[in-house]
Design a protein around this motif. Structure first.
Motif, PDB file in Angstrom:
ATOM      1  N   SER A 268       0.840  -1.281  -0.061  1.00 31.59           N
ATOM      2  CA  SER A 268      -0.070   0.006  -0.288  1.00 31.59           C
ATOM      3  C   SER A 268       0.488   1.772   0.416  1.00 31.59           C
ATOM      4  O   SER A 268       0.756   2.181  -0.618  1.00 31.59           O
ATOM      5  CB  SER A 268      -1.029  -0.283   1.236  1.00 31.59           C
ATOM      6  OG  SER A 268      -1.380  -1.118   1.402  1.00 31.59           O
ATOM      7  N   GLU A 269       2.043   1.196   1.025  1.00 31.73           N
ATOM      8  CA  GLU A 269       2.624   2.506   0.317  1.00 31.73           C
ATOM      9  C   GLU A 269       3.446   2.370  -0.387  1.00 31.73           C
ATOM     10  O   GLU A 269       3.564   4.071  -0.829  1.00 31.73           O
ATOM     11  CB  GLU A 269       3.661   2.529   1.617  1.00 31.73           C
ATOM     12  CG  GLU A 269       3.365   2.435   3.178  1.00 31.73           C
ATOM     13  CD  GLU A 269       2.838   3.954   3.673  1.00 31.73           C
ATOM     14  OE1 GLU A 269       3.377   5.060   3.184  1.00 31.73           O
ATOM     15  OE2 GLU A 269       2.111   3.713   4.053  1.00 31.73           O
ATOM     16  N   LEU A 270       3.787   1.823  -1.467  1.00 31.79           N
ATOM     17  CA  LEU A 270       4.641   1.837  -2.782  1.00 31.79           C
ATOM     18  C   LEU A 270       3.660   1.855  -3.548  1.00 31.79           C
ATOM     19  O   LEU A 270       3.555   3.218  -4.698  1.00 31.79           O
ATOM     20  CB  LEU A 270       4.997   0.501  -2.766  1.00 31.79           C
ATOM     21  CG  LEU A 270       5.799   0.238  -1.967  1.00 31.79           C
ATOM     22  CD1 LEU A 270       6.399  -1.534  -2.619  1.00 31.79           C
ATOM     23  CD2 LEU A 270       7.425   1.061  -2.437  1.00 31.79           C
ATOM     24  N   VAL A 271       2.554   1.429  -3.046  1.00 31.86           N
ATOM     25  CA  VAL A 271       1.402   2.712  -4.507  1.00 31.86           C
ATOM     26  C   VAL A 271       1.105   3.701  -4.449  1.00 31.86           C
ATOM     27  O   VAL A 271       0.319   4.967  -4.377  1.00 31.86           O
ATOM     28  CB  VAL A 271      -0.065   1.549  -4.915  1.00 31.86           C
ATOM     29  CG1 VAL A 271      -1.471   2.260  -4.634  1.00 31.86           C
ATOM     30  CG2 VAL A 271       0.162  -0.094  -4.868  1.00 31.86           C
ATOM     31  N   GLN A 272       1.185   4.080  -2.791  1.00 27.00           N
ATOM     32  CA  GLN A 272       0.427   5.318  -2.655  1.00 27.00           C
ATOM     33  C   GLN A 272       2.099   6.417  -3.030  1.00 27.00           C
ATOM     34  O   GLN A 272       1.702   7.652  -3.060  1.00 27.00           O
ATOM     35  CB  GLN A 272       0.759   5.729  -1.192  1.00 27.00           C
ATOM     36  CG  GLN A 272      -0.327   4.903  -0.585  1.00 27.00           C
ATOM     37  CD  GLN A 272      -1.038   5.546   0.853  1.00 27.00           C
ATOM     38  OE1 GLN A 272      -1.184   6.497   1.506  1.00 27.00           O
ATOM     39  NE2 GLN A 272      -1.005   4.134   1.697  1.00 27.00           N
ATOM     40  N   SER A 432       5.662  -7.994 -11.229  1.00 25.43           N
ATOM     41  CA  SER A 432       6.983  -7.593 -10.329  1.00 25.43           C
ATOM     42  C   SER A 432       6.914  -5.711 -10.592  1.00 25.43           C
ATOM     43  O   SER A 432       7.062  -5.590 -11.664  1.00 25.43           O
ATOM     44  CB  SER A 432       8.231  -8.312 -10.901  1.00 25.43           C
ATOM     45  OG  SER A 432       8.400  -8.127 -12.270  1.00 25.43           O
ATOM     46  N   VAL A 433       8.171  -4.926  -9.549  1.00 26.76           N
ATOM     47  CA  VAL A 433       7.720  -4.264  -9.688  1.00 26.76           C
ATOM     48  C   VAL A 433       8.711  -3.047 -10.577  1.00 26.76           C
ATOM     49  O   VAL A 433       9.913  -3.922 -11.133  1.00 26.76           O
ATOM     50  CB  VAL A 433       8.763  -3.900  -8.464  1.00 26.76           C
ATOM     51  CG1 VAL A 433       7.693  -3.454  -6.730  1.00 26.76           C
ATOM     52  CG2 VAL A 433       9.858  -4.325  -7.689  1.00 26.76           C
ATOM     53  N   VAL A 478       9.245  11.262 -12.798  1.00 26.64           N
ATOM     54  CA  VAL A 478       9.504   9.930 -13.343  1.00 26.64           C
ATOM     55  C   VAL A 478       8.706   8.478 -11.983  1.00 26.64           C
ATOM     56  O   VAL A 478       9.136   8.703 -11.021  1.00 26.64           O
ATOM     57  CB  VAL A 478      11.400   9.814 -13.306  1.00 26.64           C
ATOM     58  CG1 VAL A 478      12.028   8.174 -13.444  1.00 26.64           C
ATOM     59  CG2 VAL A 478      11.621  10.433 -14.191  1.00 26.64           C
ATOM     60  N   ILE A 479       8.174   8.032 -13.004  1.00 24.63           N
ATOM     61  CA  ILE A 479       7.502   6.808 -12.429  1.00 24.63           C
ATOM     62  C   ILE A 479       8.287   5.552 -12.308  1.00 24.63           C
ATOM     63  O   ILE A 479       8.371   4.769 -11.423  1.00 24.63           O
ATOM     64  CB  ILE A 479       6.040   6.667 -12.964  1.00 24.63           C
ATOM     65  CG1 ILE A 479       5.533   7.518 -12.202  1.00 24.63           C
ATOM     66  CG2 ILE A 479       5.576   5.555 -11.765  1.00 24.63           C
ATOM     67  CD1 ILE A 479       4.347   8.074 -12.977  1.00 24.63           C
ATOM     68  N   TYR A 484      13.261   0.557 -13.292  1.00 24.03           N
ATOM     69  CA  TYR A 484      12.920   0.034 -11.434  1.00 24.03           C
ATOM     70  C   TYR A 484      11.572   1.125 -11.282  1.00 24.03           C
ATOM     71  O   TYR A 484      11.897   2.678 -11.199  1.00 24.03           O
ATOM     72  CB  TYR A 484      14.642   1.155 -11.603  1.00 24.03           C
ATOM     73  CG  TYR A 484      14.949   1.247  -9.434  1.00 24.03           C
ATOM     74  CD1 TYR A 484      15.029  -0.458  -8.932  1.00 24.03           C
ATOM     75  CD2 TYR A 484      14.690   1.808  -9.589  1.00 24.03           C
ATOM     76  CE1 TYR A 484      14.835   0.113  -7.520  1.00 24.03           C
ATOM     77  CE2 TYR A 484      14.581   2.304  -7.877  1.00 24.03           C
ATOM     78  CZ  TYR A 484      14.838   1.568  -7.335  1.00 24.03           C
ATOM     79  OH  TYR A 484      15.040   1.319  -5.793  1.00 24.03           O
ATOM     80  N   LEU A 485      11.376   0.431 -10.398  1.00 27.23           N
ATOM     81  CA  LEU A 485       9.763   1.382  -9.584  1.00 27.23           C
ATOM     82  C   LEU A 485      10.780   2.607  -8.987  1.00 27.23           C
ATOM     83  O   LEU A 485      10.858   2.025  -7.392  1.00 27.23           O
ATOM     84  CB  LEU A 485       9.106   0.646  -8.644  1.00 27.23           C
ATOM     85  CG  LEU A 485       7.525   0.768  -8.651  1.00 27.23           C
ATOM     86  CD1 LEU A 485       6.560   1.742  -9.740  1.00 27.23           C
ATOM     87  CD2 LEU A 485       7.171  -0.175  -7.298  1.00 27.23           C
ATOM     88  N   MET A 486      10.548   3.659  -9.087  1.00 30.50           N
ATOM     89  CA  MET A 486      11.071   4.930  -8.775  1.00 30.50           C
ATOM     90  C   MET A 486      10.139   5.018  -6.599  1.00 30.50           C
ATOM     91  O   MET A 486      11.142   5.822  -5.493  1.00 30.50           O
ATOM     92  CB  MET A 486      10.719   6.259  -9.220  1.00 30.50           C
ATOM     93  CG  MET A 486      11.761   6.195 -10.072  1.00 30.50           C
ATOM     94  SD  MET A 486      12.856   6.089 -10.530  1.00 30.50           S
ATOM     95  CE  MET A 486      13.600   7.216  -9.514  1.00 30.50           C
TER      96      MET A 486
END
Length: 489
Positions: A268-272, A432-433, A478-479, A484-486
């Protein structure tokens, strides 16, 4: 010395015989899992477990001797002076505990009866354990299982008195149905209805089933129609119906994987964090996707699209089905999408203005990624696929040219679960991320996909094109940077 050693092995075999029937290892996996979950399995799912238990607990003496002989032979065949290399790990641990218990008993007898002969250490002979070492409680699978069950009970927030409906398909693991049904009964649901469709590939709820779906308050579904069908969206929006899509929860054994047990709070924190990388101002901006192969896709975002994105429970990091009107994915690895038609209310007349080129690395339905000289090129103009080019392999080109022309982009998926397998793309693209999948709906079914994936969980008008090295920008932010997911930062 030899007699004492033979006596020890004999005692070990006797101990194995009488301890084995009471162990949960002999039970069917579904019975074990549902027992740990605190819920009751249906008769259908524990048939094998009952049969196994009846065989093992049979008190018939001749049968018990045969069971002993088989077990003892297995032990002796796999036992050498250098250890037990061929016994399965879970049985090996049990045998080691038994051997240690026998050692302690022999030591006690030696002291009590003052036996002059040295008593061999069976645990040392068989397992090379010179001293007792501290063992971690449970295996990795057991840890994942416990955490996954806790999250399952949290995500499936069924309330007392609810009308629960499961829309399933013939290939869904029946233990999954048992787990949901049992949890609903435990929490006092008024009814639990299971409807098994012909497959998961419904793009709309059939007319004759609409009264059944409308009567429910909590829906668990494997059907593709769950997210895009206007009828389902209306029920969520106006009636507050809560939905859980189980695209990736098709087998109860997935509870034993790291991605199932990964903490919901971190996902949830990564999505937010990703959501905060989208511009906050009330002005239009461009979502742009590029990669080293030449992909350059541009998706204009309006202020209204950005505002609607903020209202989505998944983009708010809420992955528990306890809010009226919510739509949740379980296992929590798929989405939310960086773009999908939800952001403009699924209005078929809305013009987004998607344009550009996608040059993917792979596609669901193909055994291997594209060769460097065989990458297809899908071109968008005004929200539609206008051309399919590139590639030296005419077969590859034809696969996509047959049904993607005039197709539309239905989703731009990006994984947010760090434990999702990186290169596992079936059935709905990688999760995957930082990896992306472009979900495109064609106007006709793909004849190739119908042959290659006759039991695919998604409709054959859909294609998931895969990229692992894309850079995604929203305005100046940059998202995703080269895959690599920022938000991991």
């Amino acid at each position: 010395m030899r007699k004492a050693e033979d006596l020890s092995l004999f005692l070990l075999a006797i101990l194995w015989l009488y301890c084995y029937p009471s162990r949960v290892y002999s039970l069917h996996q579904s019975n074990n899992i549902t027992r740990i979950c605190g819920i009751r399995s249906s008769t259908k799912s524990i048939t094998t477990a009952t049969a196994t238990t009846n065989i093992i607990n049979d008190t018939d003496a001749p049968h018990r001797r045969r069971q002993f002989a088989t077990t003892y032979d297995e032990i002796m065949k796999s036992t050498t002076r250098r250890g037990l290399p061929s016994i399965e790990p879970r049985y090996r641990k049990l045998l080691q505990k038994m051997a240690t218990a026998v050692d302690h008993w022999l030591e006690k007898q030696q002291k009590c009866w003052k036996i002059p002969l040295p008593v061999p250490k069976i645990a040392t002979i068989l397992f090379h354990t010179k001293k007792k070492t501290k063992q971690l409680p449970g295996s990795d699978k057991a840890k994942h299982l416990k955490a996954s069950i806790q999250q399952f009970r949290k995500v499936f927030a069924i309330r007392p008195g609810e009308k629960v409906l499961l829309l399933t398909d013939p290939l869904l693991d029946p233990r999954v149905i048992d787990a949901v049904r049992s949890l609903a009964n435990e929490r006092g649901a008024a009814s639990v209805t299971v409807y098994e469709g012909e497959s998961t590939r419904y793009v709309a709820i059939p007319e004759h089933l609409r009264p059944l779906v409308a009567n429910a308050t909590f829906v668990v579904s494997t059907w593709f129609a769950s997210v895009f069908d206007p009828f389902c969206q209306k029920l969520r929006r106006q009636e507050g119906q809560r939905w859980i899509k189980i695209t990736l929860f098709r087998n109860l054994d997935l509870w034993q994987t790291p991605m199932a047990s990964y903490p919901l709070e971190i996902v949830s924190e990564l999505v937010q964090a990703t959501q905060r990388l989208y511009p906050d101002h009330d002005e239009p901006f461009m979502l742009r996707i590029t990669d080293p192969r030449g992909t350059d896709l541009r998706i204009p975002f309006s202020a209204a699209m950005r505002q609607r994105m903020r209202t989505d429970n998944r983009w708010r990091g809420h992955n528990v089905a306890d809010e009226d009107g919510c739509y949740v994915h379980y296992l929590p690895v798929h989405g939310p999408n960086l773009y999908d038609p939800f952001m403009f209310g699924n209005d078929p007349n809305y013009q987004v203005g998607i344009s550009g080129i996608i040059r993917p690395q792979w596609s669901v339905g193909l055994d291997y990624p594209f060769a460097e000289d065989d990458v297809p090129e899908i071109e968008f103009q005004n929200d539609r696929v206008v051309a399919v080019r590139g590639g030296n392999n005419t077969i590859t080109k034809k696969i996509f040219q047959d049904f993607l022309l005039n197709g539309t982009l239905e989703e731009l998926g990006c994984g947010h679960n760090p434990k999702a397998p990186r290169f596992d793309i079936y059935p709905a693209g990688p999760n995957s991320v930082g990896s992306l999948h472009f979900g495109i709906n064609g106007l006709v079914e793909s004849e190739y996909f119908k042959r290659a994936m006759p039991d695919w969980e998604e409709p054959h008008v859909h294609a998931d094109l895969v990229c692992y090295d894309c850079t995604v920008t929203a305005g100046n932010n940059v998202i995703v940077d080269g895959g690599y997911l920022m938000s991991l930062e």
